[in-house]
Design a protein around this motif. Structure first.
Motif, PDB file in Angstrom:
ATOM      1  N   UNK A  90      39.746  32.600  31.123  1.00 44.67           N
ATOM      2  CA  UNK A  90      40.886  33.516  31.270  1.00 44.67           C
ATOM      3  C   UNK A  90      40.479  34.757  32.056  1.00 44.67           C
ATOM      4  N   UNK A  91      41.315  35.219  32.967  1.00 43.39           N
ATOM      5  CA  UNK A  91      40.943  36.345  33.844  1.00 43.39           C
ATOM      6  C   UNK A  91      40.444  37.575  33.107  1.00 43.39           C
ATOM      7  N   UNK A  92      41.075  37.922  31.974  1.00 49.36           N
ATOM      8  CA  UNK A  92      40.667  39.150  31.280  1.00 49.36           C
ATOM      9  C   UNK A  92      39.310  39.014  30.598  1.00 49.36           C
ATOM     10  N   UNK A  93      38.789  37.800  30.482  1.00 49.54           N
ATOM     11  CA  UNK A  93      37.471  37.591  29.878  1.00 49.54           C
ATOM     12  C   UNK A  93      36.391  37.290  30.916  1.00 49.54           C
ATOM     13  N   UNK A  94      36.770  37.249  32.178  1.00 49.39           N
ATOM     14  CA  UNK A  94      35.784  36.957  33.225  1.00 49.39           C
ATOM     15  C   UNK A  94      34.636  37.971  33.273  1.00 49.39           C
ATOM     16  N   UNK A 139      30.869  36.709  33.002  1.00 54.48           N
ATOM     17  CA  UNK A 139      29.915  36.939  34.082  1.00 54.48           C
ATOM     18  C   UNK A 139      28.703  37.724  33.596  1.00 54.48           C
ATOM     19  N   UNK A 140      28.915  38.656  32.653  1.00 53.12           N
ATOM     20  CA  UNK A 140      27.783  39.373  32.045  1.00 53.12           C
ATOM     21  C   UNK A 140      26.864  38.385  31.329  1.00 53.12           C
ATOM     22  N   UNK A 141      27.453  37.447  30.620  1.00 51.98           N
ATOM     23  CA  UNK A 141      26.678  36.414  29.921  1.00 51.98           C
ATOM     24  C   UNK A 141      25.860  35.590  30.909  1.00 51.98           C
ATOM     25  N   UNK A 142      26.486  35.139  31.995  1.00 54.27           N
ATOM     26  CA  UNK A 142      25.768  34.328  32.977  1.00 54.27           C
ATOM     27  C   UNK A 142      24.604  35.110  33.577  1.00 54.27           C
ATOM     28  N   UNK A 143      24.849  36.379  33.906  1.00 58.67           N
ATOM     29  CA  UNK A 143      23.808  37.208  34.513  1.00 58.67           C
ATOM     30  C   UNK A 143      22.685  37.510  33.531  1.00 58.67           C
ATOM     31  N   UNK A 144      23.036  37.849  32.291  1.00 59.48           N
ATOM     32  CA  UNK A 144      22.029  38.242  31.297  1.00 59.48           C
ATOM     33  C   UNK A 144      21.153  37.070  30.867  1.00 59.48           C
ATOM     34  N   UNK A 145      21.708  35.877  30.857  1.00 59.11           N
ATOM     35  CA  UNK A 145      20.965  34.711  30.353  1.00 59.11           C
ATOM     36  C   UNK A 145      20.459  33.779  31.443  1.00 59.11           C
ATOM     37  N   UNK A 154      39.165  41.289  21.826  1.00 59.25           N
ATOM     38  CA  UNK A 154      37.872  41.783  22.286  1.00 59.25           C
ATOM     39  C   UNK A 154      36.835  40.676  22.206  1.00 59.25           C
ATOM     40  N   UNK A 155      36.132  40.353  23.304  1.00 58.85           N
ATOM     41  CA  UNK A 155      35.104  39.312  23.252  1.00 58.85           C
ATOM     42  C   UNK A 155      33.896  39.780  22.460  1.00 58.85           C
ATOM     43  N   UNK A 212      34.075  31.261  24.123  1.00 56.12           N
ATOM     44  CA  UNK A 212      34.053  32.705  23.895  1.00 56.12           C
ATOM     45  C   UNK A 212      34.766  33.005  22.574  1.00 56.12           C
ATOM     46  N   UNK A 213      34.063  33.633  21.655  1.00 57.57           N
ATOM     47  CA  UNK A 213      34.653  34.046  20.383  1.00 57.57           C
ATOM     48  C   UNK A 213      35.152  35.472  20.531  1.00 57.57           C
ATOM     49  N   UNK A 214      36.393  35.707  20.129  1.00 55.87           N
ATOM     50  CA  UNK A 214      36.943  37.058  20.212  1.00 55.87           C
ATOM     51  C   UNK A 214      37.427  37.525  18.841  1.00 55.87           C
TER      52      UNK A 214
END
Length: 230
Positions: free
Chosen positions: A74-78, A82-88, A153-154, A146-148
């Motif tokens: 979902x756009x609002x969770x991108x 993306x933070x997850x992909x970068x951090x891990x 809020x993610x 993604x759990x919110x």
């Protein structure tokens, strides 16, 4: 699926502490949908504009997802994704599965999300026929969700570890304990889930049967960002 639907949950079961994971994108994985033209839910509608694939509930009005078609984040969770992909250093490769809210009220959803974050709740279950009716596949090992919080809020990202298809009456005490609800006993699990599945079947014009097949999923938290300091 080609459209975004804005929805809100209508609680169906009172007192059931885990009616499976409410998955938007699923549970629900369990609920019915209500369009946000209803004034009672308009104010929070921007937080509930989510893609809807694996709703583990009876939502016949929703578009069906092709069984093997990956769902977009979902756009609002991108930003969170993306933070997850970068951090891990994780490669996407279409592993995103859905957005999860655990519970049918703000208090319960946030309480169960906290159990997930603390590693107490590590499983959930949904009826196999509910996936088939919607033309979607059950979760499988390697899927990421993604759990919110109830607010949208993610909070974290979970990875599906294992999915066993078993009859309701063969769910084990070990699985009930891993699901982490109530006192963790099999008796508690059977009572609460039977109540939900009976209502789910009734809404779909089905008869509950203790031999009904369930997708019993185990997962683990693989990403939980540190709280940001002011």
């Amino acid at each position: 699926m080609s459209s975004i639907i804005t929805v809100a949950l209508v609680p169906l079961v009172s007192g059931l502490r885990d009616w499976s994971r409410v998955r938007f994108s699923v549970l629900l994985r369990k609920s019915v949908v209500k369009k946000v033209s209803d004034p009672a839910v308009q104010q929070d509608s921007h937080q509930l504009s989510l893609w809807f694939p694996p709703l583990r509930a009876s939502c016949s009005s929703l578009p069906h997802q092709a069984v093997n078609q990956p769902m977009p984040v979902p756009p609002h969770l991108l930003p969170f994704w993306n933070e997850f992909l970068l951090a891990t250093g994780t490669a996407d490769h279409g592993r995103y599965y859905d957005v999860c809210i655990f519970g049918d009220s703000e208090e319960l959803a946030d309480e169960l999300a906290d159990l997930v974050l603390r590693g107490i709740k590590r499983a959930t279950a949904g009826s196999l026929w509910s996936y088939e009716d919607q033309g979607i596949r059950p979760p499988r090992p390697g899927d990421l969700s993604i759990v919110t919080a109830w607010s949208g809020q993610p909070l974290c990202i979970i990875e599906t570890q294992a999915v066993d298809v078993v009859p309701y009456n063969e769910v084990t005490a070990e699985f009930a304990a891993v699901e982490g609800e109530g006192d963790g006993s099999l008796a508690y699990w059977l009572e609460g889930h039977r109540r939900y599945f009976e209502q789910e079947c009734a809404r779909a014009g089905r008869q509950f049967d203790e031999r009904m097949l369930l997708a019993c999923e185990k997962f683990k938290v693989i990403y939980q960002p540190q709280p940001r300091t002011a």
